[in-house]
Design a protein around this motif. Structure first.
Motif, PDB file in Angstrom:
ATOM      1  N   GLN A   1       0.841  -1.185   0.000  1.00 32.36           N
ATOM      2  CA  GLN A   1       0.000   0.000   0.000  1.00 32.36           C
ATOM      3  C   GLN A   1       0.884   1.246   0.000  1.00 32.36           C
ATOM      4  OE1 GLN A   1      -3.202  -0.362  -0.172  1.00 32.36           O
ATOM      5  NE2 GLN A   1      -4.063   1.659   0.258  1.00 32.36           N
ATOM      6  N   VAL A   2       0.509   2.210  -0.829  1.00 34.97           N
ATOM      7  CA  VAL A   2       1.237   3.472  -0.924  1.00 34.97           C
ATOM      8  C   VAL A   2       0.264   4.604  -0.658  1.00 34.97           C
ATOM      9  CG1 VAL A   2       2.549   5.000  -2.424  1.00 34.97           C
ATOM     10  CG2 VAL A   2       2.860   2.515  -2.596  1.00 34.97           C
ATOM     11  N   GLN A   3       0.634   5.493   0.227  1.00 37.42           N
ATOM     12  CA  GLN A   3      -0.170   6.691   0.479  1.00 37.42           C
ATOM     13  C   GLN A   3       0.582   7.903  -0.041  1.00 37.42           C
ATOM     14  OE1 GLN A   3      -0.972   6.369   4.757  1.00 37.42           O
ATOM     15  NE2 GLN A   3      -3.031   5.667   4.275  1.00 37.42           N
ATOM     16  N   LEU A   4      -0.154   8.781  -0.715  1.00 36.70           N
ATOM     17  CA  LEU A   4       0.454   9.938  -1.357  1.00 36.70           C
ATOM     18  C   LEU A   4      -0.190  11.216  -0.836  1.00 36.70           C
ATOM     19  CD1 LEU A   4       0.341   8.558  -5.014  1.00 36.70           C
ATOM     20  CD2 LEU A   4       2.274   8.478  -3.427  1.00 36.70           C
ATOM     21  N   VAL A   5       0.650  12.203  -0.538  1.00 32.36           N
ATOM     22  CA  VAL A   5       0.149  13.489  -0.046  1.00 32.36           C
ATOM     23  C   VAL A   5       0.833  14.600  -0.819  1.00 32.36           C
ATOM     24  CG1 VAL A   5      -0.094  15.023   1.931  1.00 32.36           C
ATOM     25  CG2 VAL A   5      -0.236  12.541   2.255  1.00 32.36           C
ATOM     26  N   GLU A   6       0.028  15.376  -1.547  1.00 31.78           N
ATOM     27  CA  GLU A   6       0.561  16.489  -2.333  1.00 31.78           C
ATOM     28  C   GLU A   6       0.605  17.772  -1.505  1.00 31.78           C
ATOM     29  OE1 GLU A   6      -2.239  14.238  -5.279  1.00 31.78           O
ATOM     30  OE2 GLU A   6      -2.272  14.890  -3.192  1.00 31.78           O
ATOM     31  N   SER A   7       1.499  18.655  -1.894  1.00 28.29           N
ATOM     32  CA  SER A   7       1.574  19.981  -1.289  1.00 28.29           C
ATOM     33  C   SER A   7       2.182  20.944  -2.293  1.00 28.29           C
ATOM     34  CB  SER A   7       2.411  19.950  -0.002  1.00 28.29           C
ATOM     35  OG  SER A   7       3.737  19.553  -0.281  1.00 28.29           O
ATOM     36  N   GLY A   8       2.043  22.239  -2.013  1.00 28.00           N
ATOM     37  CA  GLY A   8       2.704  23.239  -2.831  1.00 28.00           C
ATOM     38  C   GLY A   8       1.813  24.007  -3.785  1.00 28.00           C
ATOM     39  N   GLY A   9       0.548  23.654  -3.837  1.00 26.71           N
ATOM     40  CA  GLY A   9      -0.339  24.399  -4.720  1.00 26.71           C
ATOM     41  C   GLY A   9      -0.607  25.801  -4.204  1.00 26.71           C
ATOM     42  N   GLY A  10      -1.269  26.602  -5.026  1.00 26.61           N
ATOM     43  CA  GLY A  10      -1.590  27.956  -4.603  1.00 26.61           C
ATOM     44  C   GLY A  10      -1.997  28.825  -5.766  1.00 26.61           C
ATOM     45  N   LEU A  11      -2.016  30.116  -5.520  1.00 23.69           N
ATOM     46  CA  LEU A  11      -2.392  31.112  -6.519  1.00 23.69           C
ATOM     47  C   LEU A  11      -1.136  31.831  -6.989  1.00 23.69           C
ATOM     48  CD1 LEU A  11      -4.504  32.895  -8.000  1.00 23.69           C
ATOM     49  CD2 LEU A  11      -4.607  34.282  -5.908  1.00 23.69           C
ATOM     50  N   VAL A  12      -0.983  31.940  -8.296  1.00 22.44           N
ATOM     51  CA  VAL A  12       0.196  32.593  -8.860  1.00 22.44           C
ATOM     52  C   VAL A  12      -0.228  33.351 -10.118  1.00 22.44           C
ATOM     53  CG1 VAL A  12       0.844  30.589 -10.246  1.00 22.44           C
ATOM     54  CG2 VAL A  12       2.602  32.224  -9.546  1.00 22.44           C
ATOM     55  N   GLN A  13       0.475  34.408 -10.416  1.00 17.14           N
ATOM     56  CA  GLN A  13       0.194  35.159 -11.637  1.00 17.14           C
ATOM     57  C   GLN A  13       0.792  34.453 -12.846  1.00 17.14           C
ATOM     58  OE1 GLN A  13       1.655  39.177 -10.968  1.00 17.14           O
ATOM     59  NE2 GLN A  13      -0.383  39.845 -10.331  1.00 17.14           N
ATOM     60  N   ALA A  14       0.211  34.707 -13.991  1.00 13.57           N
ATOM     61  CA  ALA A  14       0.736  34.144 -15.236  1.00 13.57           C
ATOM     62  C   ALA A  14       2.208  34.527 -15.390  1.00 13.57           C
ATOM     63  CB  ALA A  14      -0.067  34.647 -16.421  1.00 13.57           C
ATOM     64  N   GLY A  15       2.997  33.552 -15.809  1.00 15.93           N
ATOM     65  CA  GLY A  15       4.438  33.749 -15.933  1.00 15.93           C
ATOM     66  C   GLY A  15       5.220  33.358 -14.706  1.00 15.93           C
ATOM     67  N   GLY A  16       4.508  33.122 -13.616  1.00 11.62           N
ATOM     68  CA  GLY A  16       5.158  32.753 -12.366  1.00 11.62           C
ATOM     69  C   GLY A  16       5.479  31.281 -12.274  1.00 11.62           C
ATOM     70  N   SER A  17       5.950  30.886 -11.094  1.00  8.42           N
ATOM     71  CA  SER A  17       6.374  29.503 -10.875  1.00  8.42           C
ATOM     72  C   SER A  17       5.776  28.950  -9.584  1.00  8.42           C
ATOM     73  CB  SER A  17       7.904  29.423 -10.769  1.00  8.42           C
ATOM     74  OG  SER A  17       8.518  29.844 -11.956  1.00  8.42           O
ATOM     75  N   LEU A  18       5.598  27.650  -9.578  1.00  4.89           N
ATOM     76  CA  LEU A  18       5.214  26.911  -8.382  1.00  4.89           C
ATOM     77  C   LEU A  18       5.948  25.587  -8.391  1.00  4.89           C
ATOM     78  CD1 LEU A  18       1.325  27.299  -7.989  1.00  4.89           C
ATOM     79  CD2 LEU A  18       3.073  28.162  -6.421  1.00  4.89           C
ATOM     80  N   ARG A  19       6.159  25.055  -7.198  1.00  2.95           N
ATOM     81  CA  ARG A  19       6.755  23.727  -7.078  1.00  2.95           C
ATOM     82  C   ARG A  19       5.827  22.851  -6.253  1.00  2.95           C
ATOM     83  NH1 ARG A  19      11.842  21.661  -7.872  1.00  2.95           N
ATOM     84  NH2 ARG A  19      12.432  19.825  -6.637  1.00  2.95           N
ATOM     85  N   LEU A  20       5.338  21.794  -6.880  1.00  5.03           N
ATOM     86  CA  LEU A  20       4.498  20.825  -6.191  1.00  5.03           C
ATOM     87  C   LEU A  20       5.363  19.680  -5.675  1.00  5.03           C
ATOM     88  CD1 LEU A  20       1.471  20.546  -8.648  1.00  5.03           C
ATOM     89  CD2 LEU A  20       1.869  22.215  -6.829  1.00  5.03           C
ATOM     90  N   SER A  21       4.987  19.177  -4.527  1.00  8.21           N
ATOM     91  CA  SER A  21       5.670  18.015  -3.972  1.00  8.21           C
ATOM     92  C   SER A  21       4.658  16.941  -3.621  1.00  8.21           C
ATOM     93  CB  SER A  21       6.459  18.405  -2.716  1.00  8.21           C
ATOM     94  OG  SER A  21       7.526  19.251  -3.028  1.00  8.21           O
ATOM     95  N   CYS A  22       5.113  15.720  -3.675  1.00  8.07           N
ATOM     96  CA  CYS A  22       4.272  14.576  -3.310  1.00  8.07           C
ATOM     97  C   CYS A  22       5.101  13.665  -2.421  1.00  8.07           C
ATOM     98  CB  CYS A  22       3.819  13.841  -4.560  1.00  8.07           C
ATOM     99  SG  CYS A  22       2.893  12.330  -4.251  1.00  8.07           S
ATOM    100  N   ALA A  23       4.636  13.495  -1.196  1.00  5.52           N
ATOM    101  CA  ALA A  23       5.315  12.616  -0.245  1.00  5.52           C
ATOM    102  C   ALA A  23       4.632  11.263  -0.240  1.00  5.52           C
ATOM    103  CB  ALA A  23       5.277  13.228   1.141  1.00  5.52           C
ATOM    104  N   ALA A  24       5.430  10.211  -0.367  1.00  8.78           N
ATOM    105  CA  ALA A  24       4.894   8.854  -0.445  1.00  8.78           C
ATOM    106  C   ALA A  24       5.296   8.031   0.765  1.00  8.78           C
ATOM    107  CB  ALA A  24       5.390   8.177  -1.716  1.00  8.78           C
ATOM    108  N   SER A  25       4.378   7.216   1.227  1.00  8.36           N
ATOM    109  CA  SER A  25       4.703   6.274   2.299  1.00  8.36           C
ATOM    110  C   SER A  25       5.161   4.968   1.668  1.00  8.36           C
ATOM    111  CB  SER A  25       3.473   6.016   3.159  1.00  8.36           C
ATOM    112  OG  SER A  25       2.475   5.374   2.383  1.00  8.36           O
TER     113      SER A  25
END
Length: 122
Positions: A1-25
């Motif tokens: 069994q694998v559990q996944l938890v995402e983080s890092g989303g949000g609101l950003v203006q066009a042209g900007g950057s975001l980094r999403l992460s996913c932690a797995a058990s």
């Protein structure tokens, strides 16, 4: 069994950057292929990027050159660096896992996270 938890989303203006992460058990993370998918309101879930157990990566044409997927097997994490974001990138982003080889088809993945919202304003 694998559990996944995402983080890092949000609101950003066009042209900007975001980094999403996913932690797995689980102790066998390194043997799993990891994928990122997204789903915008009223649309089907679509493939974004994937990385297999050997770190070979694939991308949807719509994000190629702007997004980068990476994995850290020591930390059981997979990340999605998103640059030059566009309003059409707005969606809920999901992390997914399947054994060994990656796939662009969501039905091939066995495990899913709860999703994280990414909103890109124009």
């Amino acid at each position: 069994q694998v559990q996944l938890v995402e983080s890092g989303g949000g609101l950003v203006q066009a042209g900007g950057s975001l980094r999403l992460s996913c932690a797995a058990s689980g102790r066998t993370f390194s043997s799993y292929a990891m994928g990122w998918f997204r789903q915008a309101p009223g649309k089907e879930r679509e493939f974004v990027a994937a990385i297999n157990f050997s770190a070979f990566s694939t991308y949807a044409d719509s994000v190629k050159g702007r997004f980068t997927i990476s994995r850290d097997n020591a930390k059981n994490t997979v990340s999605l660096q998103m640059n030059s974001l566009k309003p059409e990138d707005t969606a809920v982003y999901y992390c997914a896992a399947k054994p060994i080889l990656s796939s662009t088809y969501s039905n091939d993945y066995n495990y899913w996270g709860q999703g994280t919202q990414v909103t890109v304003s124009s």
